[in-house]
Design a protein around this motif. Structure first.
Motif, PDB file in Angstrom:
ATOM      1  N   GLU A  24      -1.187  -0.447  -2.717  1.00  0.00           N
ATOM      2  CA  GLU A  24      -2.692  -0.222  -2.031  1.00  0.00           C
ATOM      3  C   GLU A  24      -2.715  -1.650  -1.088  1.00  0.00           C
ATOM      4  OE1 GLU A  24      -5.908  -0.271  -4.249  1.00  0.00           O
ATOM      5  OE2 GLU A  24      -5.515   2.443  -3.861  1.00  0.00           O
ATOM      6  N   ILE A  25      -3.589  -2.406  -0.187  1.00  0.00           N
ATOM      7  CA  ILE A  25      -2.943  -3.492   0.247  1.00  0.00           C
ATOM      8  C   ILE A  25      -4.324  -3.388   1.157  1.00  0.00           C
ATOM      9  CG2 ILE A  25      -1.635  -3.041   2.074  1.00  0.00           C
ATOM     10  CD1 ILE A  25      -0.898  -5.594   1.874  1.00  0.00           C
ATOM     11  N   ALA A  26      -5.729  -4.557   1.326  1.00  0.00           N
ATOM     12  CA  ALA A  26      -6.506  -5.035   1.469  1.00  0.00           C
ATOM     13  C   ALA A  26      -5.988  -6.537   2.245  1.00  0.00           C
ATOM     14  CB  ALA A  26      -7.856  -4.445   1.051  1.00  0.00           C
ATOM     15  N   SER A  27      -7.544  -7.005   3.183  1.00  0.00           N
ATOM     16  CA  SER A  27      -8.065  -5.279   4.288  1.00  0.00           C
ATOM     17  C   SER A  27      -6.507  -5.688   5.494  1.00  0.00           C
ATOM     18  CB  SER A  27      -9.198  -5.585   4.770  1.00  0.00           C
ATOM     19  OG  SER A  27      -9.627  -7.050   4.872  1.00  0.00           O
ATOM     20  N   TYR A  28      -6.347  -6.666   6.341  1.00  0.00           N
ATOM     21  CA  TYR A  28      -5.544  -6.694   7.305  1.00  0.00           C
ATOM     22  C   TYR A  28      -4.624  -7.661   6.654  1.00  0.00           C
ATOM     23  CZ  TYR A  28      -3.435  -7.554  12.219  1.00  0.00           C
ATOM     24  OH  TYR A  28      -2.366  -8.058  12.467  1.00  0.00           O
ATOM     25  N   GLY A  39       6.167  -6.265  10.650  1.00  0.00           N
ATOM     26  CA  GLY A  39       4.855  -5.323  10.963  1.00  0.00           C
ATOM     27  C   GLY A  39       3.335  -5.927  10.560  1.00  0.00           C
ATOM     28  N   THR A  40       2.145  -5.381  11.059  1.00  0.00           N
ATOM     29  CA  THR A  40       1.441  -5.040  10.552  1.00  0.00           C
ATOM     30  C   THR A  40       0.408  -3.953   9.768  1.00  0.00           C
ATOM     31  OG1 THR A  40      -0.186  -4.856  12.923  1.00  0.00           O
ATOM     32  CG2 THR A  40       0.538  -6.783  12.152  1.00  0.00           C
ATOM     33  N   ARG A  41      -0.409  -3.866   8.883  1.00  0.00           N
ATOM     34  CA  ARG A  41      -1.604  -3.172   7.857  1.00  0.00           C
ATOM     35  C   ARG A  41      -2.649  -3.244   8.595  1.00  0.00           C
ATOM     36  NH1 ARG A  41      -4.815  -1.330   4.211  1.00  0.00           N
ATOM     37  NH2 ARG A  41      -3.455   1.492   3.555  1.00  0.00           N
ATOM     38  N   GLN A  42      -3.180  -1.864   8.995  1.00  0.00           N
ATOM     39  CA  GLN A  42      -4.823  -2.117   9.154  1.00  0.00           C
ATOM     40  C   GLN A  42      -5.994  -1.846   8.054  1.00  0.00           C
ATOM     41  OE1 GLN A  42      -7.110  -4.050  10.910  1.00  0.00           O
ATOM     42  NE2 GLN A  42      -8.498  -3.712   9.326  1.00  0.00           N
ATOM     43  N   ASP A  43      -6.676  -2.084   7.260  1.00  0.00           N
ATOM     44  CA  ASP A  43      -7.335  -1.664   5.651  1.00  0.00           C
ATOM     45  C   ASP A  43      -7.444  -0.238   6.900  1.00  0.00           C
ATOM     46  OD1 ASP A  43      -8.521  -0.862   3.777  1.00  0.00           O
ATOM     47  OD2 ASP A  43     -10.267  -2.444   3.339  1.00  0.00           O
ATOM     48  N   TYR A  44      -7.543   0.819   6.501  1.00  0.00           N
ATOM     49  CA  TYR A  44      -7.941   2.125   6.096  1.00  0.00           C
ATOM     50  C   TYR A  44      -8.329   3.195   4.693  1.00  0.00           C
ATOM     51  CZ  TYR A  44      -5.711   1.543  11.105  1.00  0.00           C
ATOM     52  OH  TYR A  44      -5.561   1.206  12.536  1.00  0.00           O
ATOM     53  N   ARG A  45      -9.179   3.786   5.332  1.00  0.00           N
ATOM     54  CA  ARG A  45     -10.386   4.039   3.905  1.00  0.00           C
ATOM     55  C   ARG A  45      -9.652   5.850   4.036  1.00  0.00           C
ATOM     56  NH1 ARG A  45     -12.199   0.949  -0.170  1.00  0.00           N
ATOM     57  NH2 ARG A  45     -12.397  -0.946   0.442  1.00  0.00           N
ATOM     58  N   GLU A  46      -9.762   6.727   3.092  1.00  0.00           N
ATOM     59  CA  GLU A  46      -9.547   7.437   3.170  1.00  0.00           C
ATOM     60  C   GLU A  46     -11.247   8.629   3.633  1.00  0.00           C
ATOM     61  OE1 GLU A  46      -6.404  10.602   1.055  1.00  0.00           O
ATOM     62  OE2 GLU A  46      -7.458   9.369  -0.970  1.00  0.00           O
ATOM     63  N   ARG A  47     -10.798   9.459   4.421  1.00  0.00           N
ATOM     64  CA  ARG A  47     -12.107   9.196   4.353  1.00  0.00           C
ATOM     65  C   ARG A  47     -12.959  10.245   3.093  1.00  0.00           C
ATOM     66  NH1 ARG A  47     -13.181  12.491  10.515  1.00  0.00           N
ATOM     67  NH2 ARG A  47     -12.799  10.853  10.477  1.00  0.00           N
ATOM     68  N   ASN A  48     -14.200   9.624   2.957  1.00  0.00           N
ATOM     69  CA  ASN A  48     -14.893  11.154   1.521  1.00  0.00           C
ATOM     70  C   ASN A  48     -15.273   9.728   0.909  1.00  0.00           C
ATOM     71  OD1 ASN A  48     -17.354  11.650   3.539  1.00  0.00           O
ATOM     72  ND2 ASN A  48     -15.645  13.769   4.147  1.00  0.00           N
ATOM     73  N   ASN A  50     -13.462   6.669  -1.570  1.00  0.00           N
ATOM     74  CA  ASN A  50     -13.578   5.187  -1.443  1.00  0.00           C
ATOM     75  C   ASN A  50     -11.827   4.581  -2.522  1.00  0.00           C
ATOM     76  OD1 ASN A  50     -14.824   2.313  -1.332  1.00  0.00           O
ATOM     77  ND2 ASN A  50     -15.211   2.784  -3.409  1.00  0.00           N
ATOM     78  N   ARG A  51     -11.246   5.008  -1.716  1.00  0.00           N
ATOM     79  CA  ARG A  51      -9.929   4.624  -2.155  1.00  0.00           C
ATOM     80  C   ARG A  51      -8.940   4.037  -0.452  1.00  0.00           C
ATOM     81  NH1 ARG A  51      -4.891   7.026  -2.842  1.00  0.00           N
ATOM     82  NH2 ARG A  51      -4.564   9.489  -1.731  1.00  0.00           N
ATOM     83  N   LEU A  52      -8.870   3.221  -1.089  1.00  0.00           N
ATOM     84  CA  LEU A  52      -7.533   2.467  -0.108  1.00  0.00           C
ATOM     85  C   LEU A  52      -5.962   3.374   0.289  1.00  0.00           C
ATOM     86  CD1 LEU A  52      -7.398  -1.527  -0.728  1.00  0.00           C
ATOM     87  CD2 LEU A  52      -8.980   0.174   0.781  1.00  0.00           C
ATOM     88  N   LEU A  53      -5.545   3.263   1.132  1.00  0.00           N
ATOM     89  CA  LEU A  53      -4.342   4.348   1.642  1.00  0.00           C
ATOM     90  C   LEU A  53      -3.521   3.257   1.685  1.00  0.00           C
ATOM     91  CD1 LEU A  53      -5.473   6.354   4.838  1.00  0.00           C
ATOM     92  CD2 LEU A  53      -4.395   7.122   2.234  1.00  0.00           C
ATOM     93  N   GLY A  54      -1.993   4.112   1.467  1.00  0.00           N
ATOM     94  CA  GLY A  54      -0.940   2.507   0.897  1.00  0.00           C
ATOM     95  C   GLY A  54      -0.508   2.903   2.623  1.00  0.00           C
ATOM     96  N   ALA A  55       0.954   1.680   2.577  1.00  0.00           N
ATOM     97  CA  ALA A  55       1.810   1.378   4.248  1.00  0.00           C
ATOM     98  C   ALA A  55       2.734   1.081   3.472  1.00  0.00           C
ATOM     99  CB  ALA A  55       0.816  -0.062   4.365  1.00  0.00           C
TER     100      ALA A  55
END
Length: 199
Positions: A24-28, A39-48, A50-55
């Motif tokens: 888990e990493i937030a937010s950019y 590389g870069t990583r934007q903060d995306y959450r799984e729809r519905n 409240n959990r951050l996706l990995g990268a």
């Protein structure tokens, strides 16, 4: 903020890729290895949820095997403060590790049941790099509880490119005796893929 770490890399066996995994990493975030931007990583959450996706970052071409490497991650927070206390800031929020994987490897597995629930269509989404073929790959469907194998076979050797530009291995399996899931009887199946080396 910045995160920095100097670490000694293991030797990378021929044919394997070095993948740096963030749970888990937030937010950019921007990832640098030995002074080069990976590389870069934007903060995306799984729809519905409240959990951050990995990268994941493929660092095979930039890591120095057997010697010390300098890893740096710059994390930005572009959000307004939220109600949840843990969401007030950007940062690395969970485990980070170096994973050595065969190339190609299976990044996602997508399962679609037939309308009569007597079979499934599967798609193994390959991550970079994406070769033209993956000979020797096989699949296995098993009962989640107990691990009993109910179907197996060889996956097609040719990798197709889907609409998103991802390499995929697809197939269909008939399971006439499949047990459907229900709230009263939550029976589950699993599927695993293996490459020519059984990994």
């Amino acid at each position: 903020g910045w995160y920095r770490l100097n670490f000694k890399s293991p030797q990378i066996p021929e044919g394997l890729r070095a993948i740096l995994r963030f749970e888990e990493i937030a937010s950019y975030a921007k990832l640098y290895l030995n002074g080069e931007l990976v590389g870069t990583r934007q903060d995306y959450r799984e729809r519905n949820m409240n959990r951050l996706l990995g990268a994941e970052f493929d660092i095979t071409d930039r890591i120095k095997p057997g010697v010390e490497n300098a890893l740096a991650v710059r994390v930005y927070n572009f959000k307004e403060p939220q109600v949840e206390e843990w969401d007030l800031f950007g940062g690395i929020l969970d485990a980070v590790w170096l994973d050595l994987r065969p190339a190609p490897w299976c990044d996602e597995i997508l399962i679609t049941p037939d309308a009569d629930l007597k079979g499934v269509n599967f798609k193994c989404v390959m991550d970079s790099p994406r070769p033209a073929a993956a000979p020797g790959w096989s699949y296995e469907i098993f009962e989640w509880t107990g691990g009993k194998r109910v179907a197996s076979g060889k996956a097609a050797g040719n990798i197709e490119i889907d609409a998103l530009g991802r390499g995929t291995l697809s197939g269909e399996v008939k399971m006439p005796e499949a047990k459907p899931w229900s709230c009263e009887s939550p029976f589950l199946y699993g599927i695993r893929f293996k490459d020519a080396k059984g990994e």
